[in-house]
Design an enzyme around this catalytic site. Sequence first.
Site, short mmCIF file in Angstrom:
data_model
loop_
_atom_site.label_atom_id
_atom_site.label_comp_id
_atom_site.label_asym_id
_atom_site.label_seq_id
_atom_site.Cartn_x
_atom_site.Cartn_y
_atom_site.Cartn_z
N GLU A 152 32.70 148.33 -23.61
CA GLU A 152 31.55 148.12 -24.77
C GLU A 152 31.73 149.49 -26.02
O GLU A 152 31.18 148.71 -27.13
CB GLU A 152 30.12 148.29 -24.23
CG GLU A 152 29.11 146.55 -24.45
CD GLU A 152 28.08 146.38 -23.74
OE1 GLU A 152 28.39 145.39 -23.46
OE2 GLU A 152 27.64 147.64 -23.28
N HIS A 181 48.54 149.47 -3.03
CA HIS A 181 49.70 148.23 -3.43
C HIS A 181 49.15 146.57 -3.87
O HIS A 181 50.04 146.26 -3.75
CB HIS A 181 48.84 147.65 -2.32
CG HIS A 181 49.02 148.66 -0.74
ND1 HIS A 181 50.08 149.11 0.27
CD2 HIS A 181 48.27 149.75 -0.25
CE1 HIS A 181 50.24 149.97 0.72
NE2 HIS A 181 48.65 150.32 1.16
N LYS A 295 25.96 136.36 -27.18
CA LYS A 295 25.11 135.83 -26.10
C LYS A 295 24.12 135.01 -27.18
O LYS A 295 22.96 134.21 -27.07
CB LYS A 295 23.62 137.42 -26.74
CG LYS A 295 23.77 138.44 -25.15
CD LYS A 295 23.11 138.74 -25.68
CE LYS A 295 22.79 140.25 -24.73
NZ LYS A 295 22.66 141.25 -25.04
#
Length: 305
Positions: A152, A181, A295
């Site tokens: 951000e 892994h 948003k």
Amino acid sequence: MLVPISKSGTTLETLAAFSYFYEQCQKSSLLQMEVAVVTDLDEDISPLYNLAKENVWQCFDIKEGIGGRFCIFSDPGLITAAAIGMDIDAFLCGARDMENACQSASLGENPALLNAVLKYAAAEKGVDIEVFMPYAAKMKSVGEWYVQLLAESLGKRKDREGNVVYYGRTPVSAVGSTDMHAQTQQHQDGKKDKVIQFVEILEREQQIVLNNPFTHISSLKKYDGLSVDHALKIALAANEEALNSDGRLNAKYILPRIDEYYLGQLLYFLMLSVAYEGELADVDAYDQPGVETYKQIMKQKMSHQ
């Protein structure tokens, strides 16, 4: 106690969870419920604040200009820390001491600035992925917070002059040795477009030493008396050495132990490093215009429900 945290007082996820649990708790004859809200203390902005005044709930502020990712050392972060039993004085003390350690403009005397300069230099050479990999499962959530901090703050389309630069790195959260892994094949043999950051813990709260209950299996004898902490240190050192052998960019932060003081130091160091890099890249590390785009779309869609 329910503690909804939302600057606007309208955040969908926060208000959905708060409304649900508030209603469920009210229905129960076994629970005595309290509420404390953390929001913008302006009745024209936050309906959550209006609810708090109406119900005489305790209120804490979210300061103007401090984005969610940076608020861990102010009310939202400190209320959360206190609720889970952290020593917030030690947490703030660690941050303060890191601030004092990063006052110099000299790279040799300012670790956060050095970190930012090295990453900026790497970005100039096309490194656009950053892995944060503590060798402690307890720090998994720190990596998840850092993903938001990096994405951000530095993931910006334009610089401060309005030029399109598409700056930033894709953050990846990992935990050693589990993700050795899962991810190390890519780190070791994939494109050289990544910087890997390890976090090593020198001393653990608990020392787990293995015994071998299968004494008849000769290949398992090597685990008898093995400390899990020692095994993690071996795994980290091996990962680091393998990356170095192929010229793969990596760094290691060493914490004496996991406690509030050193966590405060580390988080403040990472925040400061990101802020410095924003200045080096000439992007605003404190806004999030891309987030605002979705948003607004969400609000429009919700209004049509």
